[in-house]
Design an enzyme around this catalytic site. Structure first.
Site, PDB file in Angstrom:
ATOM      1  N   ASN A  21       0.833  -1.202   0.000  1.00  0.00           N
ATOM      2  CA  ASN A  21       0.000   0.000   0.000  1.00  0.00           C
ATOM      3  C   ASN A  21       0.868   1.253   0.000  1.00  0.00           C
ATOM      4  OD1 ASN A  21      -0.181  -1.292   2.823  1.00  0.00           O
ATOM      5  ND2 ASN A  21      -1.064   0.676   3.358  1.00  0.00           N
ATOM      6  N   ASP A  22       0.798   2.098   1.009  1.00  0.00           N
ATOM      7  CA  ASP A  22       1.357   3.452   0.915  1.00  0.00           C
ATOM      8  C   ASP A  22       2.837   3.533   0.499  1.00  0.00           C
ATOM      9  OD1 ASP A  22      -0.972   3.595   2.366  1.00  0.00           O
ATOM     10  OD2 ASP A  22      -0.078   4.567   4.105  1.00  0.00           O
ATOM     11  N   PRO A  23       3.181   4.574  -0.267  1.00  0.00           N
ATOM     12  CA  PRO A  23       4.587   4.939  -0.421  1.00  0.00           C
ATOM     13  C   PRO A  23       5.108   5.469   0.916  1.00  0.00           C
ATOM     14  CG  PRO A  23       3.184   6.646  -1.390  1.00  0.00           C
ATOM     15  CD  PRO A  23       2.276   5.515  -0.964  1.00  0.00           C
ATOM     16  N   SER A  83       3.196   3.762   8.160  1.00  0.00           N
ATOM     17  CA  SER A  83       3.777   4.751   7.251  1.00  0.00           C
ATOM     18  C   SER A  83       4.600   5.833   7.936  1.00  0.00           C
ATOM     19  CB  SER A  83       2.666   5.405   6.424  1.00  0.00           C
ATOM     20  OG  SER A  83       2.230   4.471   5.468  1.00  0.00           O
TER      21      SER A  83
END
Ligand code: FRU
Length: 540
Positions: A21-23, A83
């Protein structure tokens, strides 16, 4: 093989298998771009016990996979390494801040540094022994406090970060300050908060120049910049941003407009939890965002993977200072081949024109439309209309006067499958409104997919400007930049017929007025080396 995996991409960042998922923490350090990402190494679906995947690149196009940078191993992150962001400290020292899920599943903020700054890949990271460095604030729920931003510092020598949170329904970005990057104290009020907006994830805060497309370091503060606050609004799954003025003395951020459901977004399709970073090599700010799947959990198991990153985009403030503009990074051209182009082709009412000579499943197409007899536009007042709802009701098969015209991407030869990216133009009291739609409703003959149509306005005046559309097509992702990058829409599609060599690309005009293609260029895109574990001479 490609035939078993028709939805794997050729130039979009993806992992060989399992969930992404997230960068996280994108940065440039000593000749190398680093990209980290939320990764579940045990399966193709989300699981809170996240790792930080890590890849490196010299060109932001080809990526070499490395071992995960963070695994959930310590009391302060044992239930997941969530994150976070990179900051380059003076003396060229990268540090990472990230959210850990501790033994009690509390969201705490942690610090880590590279073990060996002389390792060009920064493979190993050392978690600070004093973690967590920031605990959940009083009165905030233990699982409502995450995603530290890149830090910036002001003339007073203090570092600042923001962390996403909420109190009841009020979404907010808490502000923390520190002199040494280890001891942080919460500022008396959040940098910004909005009642009713729900939790903010992955907040980003950075300056943009008012008189240049160049990017600047996150700590730059002067009268020639404005500041952008971006929040990932979890309740609606959208990355919104506000442009405003920031004063580090009183920590006031005053946006030019209020946050509403109709506020500015980086992308009006699938694009979430994005992060930007300053690239000192080319003095630009680069943005990447997570583009999730639109198919089912069963499909994820069948494919063995989930999640893409958007193609890296340069991002800057529009001349009108009212919005940002995004454009695929220029390095993309190293993947171009087989250019086809033509000029001044009239697209008559109801016509379809196939773009031949390129690999339509893996392509870059850039087209400009010129409208001559604009006074013929339909009268319609679109103020107060939700453009996405309008595009859904007026799908690409519904004829107007000016529009829909645009391209059909990933189309089967019989057009039973097609993703239509198109424009419609209306007039109201002598002013023109340009609407951009990405219609996925016919993108696949398969059922059980999310085929939501997207739409947004493009803030251009078709009396002065041609209407341009650039679309990056990559097997299961269609990323479109309207109006020179003023309006972006990314979609995921899963054709069953329009795959590989069977995919076609068309320019079309289903309106009753003709439009002129003043220029069209299209390229096949070569396959980049992305996270393939082999010596290929690609990234290095
Ligand atoms: C956003 C997000 C973040 C969190 C991470 C967990 O998509 O929910 O808030 O840190 O993903 O993977």
């Amino acid at each position: 093989s490609p035939s078993d995996q028709p939805y794997r991409t050729s130039f979009h960042f993806q992992v060989p298998k399992n969930w992404m998922n997230d960068p996280n923490g994108p940065m440039y350090y000593n000749g190398v771009y680093h990209f980290f990402y939320q990764h579940n190494p045990s399966g193709p679906l989300f699981h809170p016990r996240m790792y930080w995947g890590h890849s490196v690149s010299r060109d932001l196009i080809n990526w070499t996979p490395l071992d995960p940078a963070f695994a959930p191993t310590e009391p302060f992150d044992i239930n997941g390494c969530w994150s976070g962001s990179a900051t380059i400290l003076p003396g060229n020292k990268p540090v990472m801040l990230y959210t850990g899920l501790d033994t009690e599943n509390c969201q705490v903020q942690n610090l880590a540094v590279p073990k060996d700054l002389s390792d060009p890949h920064l493979r190993e990271w050392v978690k600070h022994t004093g973690n967590p460095i920031i605990n959940v604030p009083d009165g905030i729920k233990h699982d409502d406090f995450r995603d530290p931003s890149t830090a910036w510092h002001a003339d007073d020598g203090k570092w600042r970060i923001i962390v996403g949170s909420r109190r009841e329904g009020t979404g907010m970005a808490f502000l923390y300050r520190s002199e040494d990057f280890v001891n942080w104290s919460m500022w008396e009020s959040p940098l910004y908060e909005v009642a009713g907006s729900g939790i903010w994830e992955c907040p980003d805060f950075f300056p943009v120049c008012v008189d240049s497309n160049n990017g600047v370091d996150t700590s730059v503060m002067n009268s020639r910049v404005k500041h952008v606050l971006k929040m990932a609004a979890f309740d609606c799954g959208r990355d919104y941003y506000l442009i405003g003025n920031y004063n580090p003395e009183n920590e006031h951020f005053v946006p030019q407009s209020e946050l509403t459901l109709g506020s500015l977004r980086y992308d009006y399709g699938k694009f979430y939890a994005s992060k930007s970073f300053f690239d000192p090599v080319k003095n630009r700010r680069i943005l990447m965002g997570w583009v999730n799947e639109s198919d089912s959990d069963e499909d994820a198991h069948a494919k063995g993977w989930s999640g893409l990153q958007s193609f890296p985009r340069s991002i800057w403030l529009d001349q009108n200072q009212k919005q940002l503009v995004q454009w695929p990074i220029e390095e993309f051209k190293m993947l171009h081949e087989n250019e086809v182009s033509f000029k001044n082709k009239s697209l008559e009412a109801g016509s379809l024109h196939e773009i031949l000579g390129i690999t339509a499943s893996q392509a870059d197409v850039n087209v400009s439309f010129k409208l001559t007899n604009l006074e013929e536009a339909e009268e319609l007042d679109l103020s107060g209309i939700d453009p996405q709802v309008f595009c859904s009701e007026m799908d690409a098969s519904k004829k107007g006067k000016f529009g829909p015209f645009g391209i059909l991407a990933l189309a089967s030869h019989d057009l039973s499958e097609q993703t239509a990216i198109s424009f419609r133009v209306y007039k109201n009291n002598g002013r023109y409104t340009v609407l951009m739609c990405s219609d996925q409703s016919r993108s696949s003959t398969r059922n059980g997919l999310d085929k939501t149509t997207y739409g947004a306005f493009v803030d251009i005046d078709p009396q002065q400007d041609e209407i341009s559309l650039r679309t990056l097509i990559d097997h299961s992702i269609v990323e479109s930049f309207g109006g020179g990058g003023k309006t972006c829409i990314t979609a995921r599609v899963y054709p069953t017929l329009a795959i590989g060599d069977e995919a076609h690309l068309f320019a079309f005009n289903y309106g009753t007025e003709s439009v002129l293609i003043s220029e069209l260029s299209a390229w096949s895109v070569k396959k980049a080396h992305i996270n393939i574990e082999e010596t290929n001479g690609g990234a290095y």
